[in-house]
Design an enzyme around this catalytic site. Structure first.
Site, mmCIF file in Angstrom:
data_model
loop_
_atom_site.group_PDB
_atom_site.id
_atom_site.type_symbol
_atom_site.label_atom_id
_atom_site.label_comp_id
_atom_site.label_asym_id
_atom_site.label_seq_id
_atom_site.Cartn_x
_atom_site.Cartn_y
_atom_site.Cartn_z
ATOM 1 N N CYS A 74 10.184 -1.315 7.748
ATOM 2 C CA CYS A 74 9.691 -0.027 8.229
ATOM 3 C C CYS A 74 9.331 -0.164 9.704
ATOM 4 O O CYS A 74 8.430 -0.940 10.058
ATOM 5 C CB CYS A 74 8.452 0.347 7.401
ATOM 6 N N CYS A 185 14.684 4.112 12.148
ATOM 7 C CA CYS A 185 13.845 4.284 10.950
ATOM 8 C C CYS A 185 14.748 3.902 9.789
ATOM 9 O O CYS A 185 15.909 4.335 9.730
ATOM 10 C CB CYS A 185 13.399 5.741 10.824
HETATM 11 N N1 DGL Z 1 11.136 4.068 6.922
HETATM 12 C C1 DGL Z 1 10.124 4.103 7.893
HETATM 13 C C2 DGL Z 1 10.571 3.564 9.242
HETATM 14 O O1 DGL Z 1 11.443 2.734 9.310
HETATM 15 C C3 DGL Z 1 9.134 5.226 7.985
HETATM 16 C C4 DGL Z 1 9.383 6.551 7.372
HETATM 17 C C5 DGL Z 1 8.111 7.352 7.189
HETATM 18 O O2 DGL Z 1 7.411 7.096 6.231
HETATM 19 O O3 DGL Z 1 7.801 8.214 8.031
HETATM 20 O O4 DGL Z 1 10.013 3.909 10.258
#
Ligand code: DGL
Length: 256
Positions: A74, A185
């Protein structure tokens, strides 16, 4: 620490499954525990302190499960607290950041759109990354928070909805003047084929998933805890307790 211990991976929800896909390919003998924090997703529009508290709770839990390393799959959680987590825990912690460097390496004077969550784009970590490349290249920052919801709500197959949403995010740009788009993301990686359809064929679509998997492999090898034989395994957990989200995670992961 030994090589049969599992590797913990977590994300705000299901986005990190796109990282797990890459990890499974590169490290087929490893045992993975994936923790999706869908009960608290999205992280990208939350306060840093709240995300940090969640990350500490999740890391404590994964360490209790006996993991030998943790992958923060993340970008948002990494921006919020990777330094703090590394100070707090002694095991290797691999974070993620938008792969701007890879986009910049495509040539001189690159024109790059970096898509990410609002939090990733406003944090200091990304500001520092920008500083390294903004003099030599033109970089546009594009927050795309609604893409996270589309994945979490199992709407990826809703073509009309996805195309309309992507068009809205891409509308401000003259795409014939863009060299690369960075998917900063882990949820956005699931939209790669849609982006491919909408972008001119010369535009590079770049994400950090393979780089992250390579980094983890190097780290495990250096510490002599890389598992190189036997059948690997994947255990998927989700903070929501919703079995539908486990099913959706497995669908996103695809067949073994
Ligand atoms: N998947 C996450 C990232 O790589 C975050 C998504 C979220 O919860 O806003 O930033």
């Amino acid at each position: 620490m030994n090589n049969r211990q599992p590797i913990g991976i977590f994300d705000s929800g299901l986005g990190g499954i796109s990282v797990l896909k890459e990890l499974r390919l590169l490290l087929p003998h490893e045992h993975f525990i994936y923790y999706g924090d869908s009960a608290h997703a999205p992280y990208g529009i939350k306060e840093k302190a709240e995300i940090t508290a969640r990350c500490i709770e999740i890391c404590d839990y994964l360490i209790d499960q006996g993991v030998k390393a943790i992958v923060i799959a993340c970008n948002t959680a990494t921006s919020a607290c990777v330094n703090l987590l590394r100070k707090r825990y002694s095991l290797p912690i691999i974070g993620m950041e938008p792969a701007l460097k890879v986009a910049a390496e495509q040539g001189e004077h690159q024109r790059i759109i970096v898509t990410a969550t609002p939090l990733t784009l406003k944090e200091q970590k990304f500001a520092r990354l920008m500083e390294r490349f903004q003099d030599a290249h033109t970089i546009y920052r594009q927050p795309c928070p609604r893409l996270v919801e589309i994945v979490e709500h199992d709407q990826l197959d809703n073509r009309e909805l996805v195309i309309a949403q992507l068009n809205e995010y891409l509308y401000p740009y003259d795409l014939s003047q863009i060299d690369s788009i960075v998917l900063g993301c882990t949820h956005f990686v699931f939209f790669k084929d849609y982006f491919r359809e909408l972008l001119p064929s010369n535009v590079h679509i770049i994400d950090g998933n393979h780089g992250t998997a390579m980094h983890l492999m190097d780290l495990l090898r250096q510490r002599d805890v890389l598992c190189e034989e036997g059948e690997g395994s994947i255990r998927i957990e989700n903070s929501s307790g919703d079995q539908e989200l486990i099913r959706l995670s497995k669908k996103l992961l695809g067949g073994k």
